[in-house]
Design an enzyme around this catalytic site. Sequence first.
Site, PDB file in Angstrom:
ATOM      1  CG  HIS A  75      33.156  40.902  36.897  1.00 37.50           C
ATOM      2  ND1 HIS A  75      33.017  42.268  36.744  1.00 37.50           N
ATOM      3  CD2 HIS A  75      34.310  40.574  36.256  1.00 37.50           C
ATOM      4  CE1 HIS A  75      34.032  42.739  36.051  1.00 37.50           C
ATOM      5  NE2 HIS A  75      34.823  41.734  35.731  1.00 37.50           N
ATOM      6  CG  HIS A 232      39.558  42.765  37.601  1.00 31.20           C
ATOM      7  ND1 HIS A 232      38.357  42.739  38.274  1.00 31.20           N
ATOM      8  CD2 HIS A 232      39.252  42.635  36.286  1.00 31.20           C
ATOM      9  CE1 HIS A 232      37.376  42.633  37.402  1.00 31.20           C
ATOM     10  NE2 HIS A 232      37.890  42.562  36.177  1.00 31.20           N
ATOM     11  CG  ASP A 236      38.207  39.485  34.338  1.00 29.47           C
ATOM     12  OD1 ASP A 236      37.096  39.646  34.871  1.00 29.47           O
ATOM     13  OD2 ASP A 236      38.806  40.392  33.723  1.00 29.47           O
ATOM     14  CG  HIS A 259      37.449  37.973  28.888  1.00 32.49           C
ATOM     15  ND1 HIS A 259      37.241  37.505  30.165  1.00 32.49           N
ATOM     16  CD2 HIS A 259      37.365  39.326  28.961  1.00 32.49           C
ATOM     17  CE1 HIS A 259      37.023  38.538  30.973  1.00 32.49           C
ATOM     18  NE2 HIS A 259      37.101  39.641  30.266  1.00 32.49           N
TER      19      HIS A 259
END
Length: 294
Positions: A75, A232, A236, A259
């Site tokens: 973030h 969001h 990311d 991720h």
Amino acid sequence: MYQTTIKKSVELVGIGLHKGSAVKLRLEPLESNSGLIFYRSDVDVAIPLLPANVVDTKMATVIGKDGYVISTIEHMLSAIYAYGIDNLKIIVNADEVPVMDGSSASFCMLLDEAGVVQLDVPKKIMRIKKEIIVQEGEKYVKLSPSTDLKYGFTIKFPHPVIQQQEYVLNFTKQNYKDEIARARTFGFLHEVQYLRSKGLALGGSLENAIVLDDKKVLNPEGLRFDDEFVRHKILDAIGDMALIGMNFVGNYEALAGSHDLNHKLTLELLKDAENYEVIELVDEKTKELEKAYA
């Protein structure tokens, strides 16, 4: 256009997502060609932001060196990338970056307070030359050549509030602040309960995440955007792609990206110099790119 850093040092204090303890974050200027460097003041360890220093991607992006780690960096990095900052020392006194409200809005405000200043060395960016894709079953993340920068993301969840959501960000700093920065991380109540049983997510609450049960959003204030969940995911992704080490020009596209897939994408990109070209923003042909970070 020249490399940048911040005008002055700034700091904030927030709660760490996993330990639930107060964490101080401090940002300090660095000179040209320094890059982004994380520093743990509690153990006197510096961790340069490099793909090789990523040690975990299961629930957040975690970097480490000599056995010391800093978790949940994405973030903060997302905001730094959006502001086009090339050189910065990011200091924390614990093993994670504070989660704040679960978005990058607090970090944007911190960078606004710090200010951005140009240095004396031309800014470098990466131009994507070839399509690169990392796929696991139906899930994939992809980079492809383009004359601008777009982030496209699709998510699918068997939940009545989320279902399928798609979003495309035409990247500029202002578009990021307007469309992406306030989008919060999210999780499901049963996952939060499980993580806490394992001693994790101790700092997680309705103050720093969207939490859903089987049918609804539990946060009394509701959502900031109807499609806050996919927004969001773009937040990311921008933070994860900052591991490349510089801003880039190209299209990012993902279906159920993560991720882990983002990390694998950066490694796949960087392993062959034919995949990209590093250019300096020094002439009239790069003026359009400068506007993105105004």
